[in-house]
Design a protein around this motif. Sequence first.
Motif, short mmCIF file in Angstrom:
data_model
loop_
_atom_site.label_atom_id
_atom_site.label_comp_id
_atom_site.label_asym_id
_atom_site.label_seq_id
_atom_site.Cartn_x
_atom_site.Cartn_y
_atom_site.Cartn_z
N TYR A 41 -1.95 97.98 104.30
CA TYR A 41 -3.23 97.41 103.86
C TYR A 41 -3.02 96.02 103.25
N ILE A 42 -1.98 95.86 102.45
CA ILE A 42 -1.72 94.57 101.80
C ILE A 42 -1.35 93.51 102.82
N LEU A 43 -0.50 93.87 103.78
CA LEU A 43 -0.10 92.90 104.80
C LEU A 43 -1.29 92.44 105.63
N GLU A 44 -2.26 93.34 105.83
CA GLU A 44 -3.44 92.99 106.62
C GLU A 44 -4.44 92.13 105.84
N HIS A 45 -4.53 92.39 104.52
CA HIS A 45 -5.61 91.75 103.75
C HIS A 45 -5.14 90.75 102.71
N PHE A 46 -3.92 90.90 102.19
CA PHE A 46 -3.43 90.00 101.14
C PHE A 46 -1.98 89.58 101.43
N PRO A 47 -1.74 88.98 102.59
CA PRO A 47 -0.37 88.71 103.00
C PRO A 47 0.37 87.68 102.16
N ASP A 48 -0.35 86.88 101.35
CA ASP A 48 0.30 85.83 100.55
C ASP A 48 0.37 86.18 99.07
N SER A 49 0.16 87.44 98.75
CA SER A 49 0.13 87.86 97.35
C SER A 49 1.53 88.05 96.77
N LYS A 50 1.56 88.12 95.44
CA LYS A 50 2.78 88.45 94.70
C LYS A 50 2.57 89.79 94.01
N ILE A 51 3.53 90.69 94.15
CA ILE A 51 3.36 92.09 93.73
C ILE A 51 4.24 92.42 92.54
N ALA A 52 3.65 93.11 91.55
CA ALA A 52 4.39 93.67 90.41
C ALA A 52 4.25 95.19 90.47
N VAL A 53 5.35 95.90 90.24
CA VAL A 53 5.37 97.36 90.39
C VAL A 53 5.82 98.03 89.10
N PHE A 54 5.01 98.98 88.65
CA PHE A 54 5.34 99.83 87.49
C PHE A 54 5.58 101.23 88.02
N TRP A 55 6.78 101.79 87.76
CA TRP A 55 7.12 103.06 88.40
C TRP A 55 7.85 104.01 87.45
N GLN A 56 7.69 105.27 87.75
CA GLN A 56 8.30 106.37 86.99
C GLN A 56 9.76 106.51 87.39
N ASN A 57 10.66 106.54 86.41
CA ASN A 57 12.09 106.53 86.70
C ASN A 57 12.58 107.94 87.06
N ASP A 58 12.20 108.38 88.26
CA ASP A 58 12.70 109.64 88.80
C ASP A 58 12.58 109.57 90.32
N ASP A 59 12.87 110.66 90.99
CA ASP A 59 12.86 110.64 92.45
C ASP A 59 11.48 110.30 93.01
N ALA A 60 10.43 110.70 92.30
CA ALA A 60 9.08 110.40 92.77
C ALA A 60 8.84 108.89 92.77
N GLY A 61 9.11 108.25 91.65
CA GLY A 61 8.92 106.82 91.56
C GLY A 61 9.78 106.05 92.55
N LYS A 62 11.03 106.47 92.69
CA LYS A 62 11.93 105.79 93.63
C LYS A 62 11.44 105.94 95.06
N ASP A 63 10.92 107.12 95.40
CA ASP A 63 10.36 107.34 96.74
C ASP A 63 9.18 106.41 97.01
N GLN A 64 8.31 106.29 96.02
CA GLN A 64 7.11 105.47 96.19
C GLN A 64 7.47 104.00 96.40
N VAL A 65 8.39 103.52 95.56
CA VAL A 65 8.81 102.12 95.69
C VAL A 65 9.50 101.89 97.03
N LYS A 66 10.32 102.84 97.46
CA LYS A 66 10.99 102.72 98.77
C LYS A 66 9.97 102.63 99.89
N GLY A 67 8.93 103.48 99.84
CA GLY A 67 7.89 103.44 100.87
C GLY A 67 7.21 102.09 100.92
N LEU A 68 6.90 101.53 99.74
CA LEU A 68 6.26 100.21 99.69
C LEU A 68 7.19 99.14 100.25
N ARG A 69 8.45 99.15 99.83
CA ARG A 69 9.41 98.14 100.28
C ARG A 69 9.64 98.25 101.80
N ASP A 70 9.82 99.48 102.28
CA ASP A 70 10.03 99.67 103.72
C ASP A 70 8.81 99.23 104.51
#
Length: 410
Positions: free
Chosen positions: A167-196
Amino acid sequence: MLARTSCWMALTALAAAALMTPAAAQKQYDPGASDTEIRIGNIMPYSGPASSYGVIGKTEAAFFAMINAEGGINGRKVNFISYDDAYSPPKAIEQARKLVESDEVLLIFQPLGTPSNSAIMKYMNAKRVPQLFVASGATKFGDPRNFPWTMGFQPNYQSEGRIYAKYILEHFPDSKIAVFWQNDDAGKDQVKGLRDGLGDKVGMIIADKSYEVSDPSIDSQIVALHDSGADIFFSWAAPKGSAQAIRKVGELGWKPKFFLANTATSVASVLKPAGLNNAKDIISTAYFKDPTDPRWNDDPGVNKWRAFMDKYYPDGDKSNANNAYAYVESQAMVQVLKQCGDNLTRENVMKQAANLKDFTSDMLLPGITINTSPDDYFPIEQMQLMRFNGETWELFGDVITGEVGHQIGN
């Protein structure tokens, strides 16, 4: 003589078949099942930093009370035994052992939380007891090759991250992203999905800060992310942390494009405590119907859920999405046990759980179905984007299928 011998052999075969028929039709039970009862275990954070999820266990208890009042499952009443682990992995291990070794449950259904389920997963698989429909989207709970007795339920976190990235690549391709995440497997999974999902545009992420679910305050992390200059903000946190993040972003007067984890979208337990004005225009994902959305006012499935809540959980908050989530999971659990028939062994429970075909629930969004196979332990892999309008969530766009599939364990 030959005719007599043949006749004798035929009679012997018929007699043997007659003797075998009752045995073949015999009911099969493992601990936790009988002619009259099915014992189901559950582990839930009724106390501790994730206690807002405790309503899920209460809704499930109410759901099985309804099932029992309607005659049970294939004539058997459900004995739902739920214990508090306070979102503590050591306590989760203690409760799992109690359920399996003392209460002798047939299975543990819907234990909540990535840390707690990670802690009990090896034990459950060693004991060959189903750890079924885990309440976490961590991809590790969809690994039938290495953990055949553990199955997740909700869309996995990596899929959710990829959906946001698309969605971001389609609508906000020039944006800068800040990520707040839970330090466990759930948070790491979510960040990995976003990065991938961002692929070669992963450099759009210019800042990230983690937190521990037990942290009393997350203000310093939010201030640092605000100061990064990002114009998109992701909050991947449990309900308490998400409510704190939403409120702090509002206090700072920061107006980023705000994306919120699907697990923290409850109007009652997250957005109201954070301040509905602070939550306006937040984007998230959904796969079941939001009871606060006016579009479902006359929906037969939602009306059925409301009638259930009125009769069996009258103290429950109908604006709390967790109560709808619990209903969906419970309907799927009942379907698995119905498919088991009179073969209530732990092995057959997992076999039937891995054989759900286009199953739907009163509270799933239209177009979203539950499908599993021996190689696919991700029951739901579809979501739809939604935006909070200050009062309710509004769906937009099409149902999107997550791209993280069945590579786990391959």
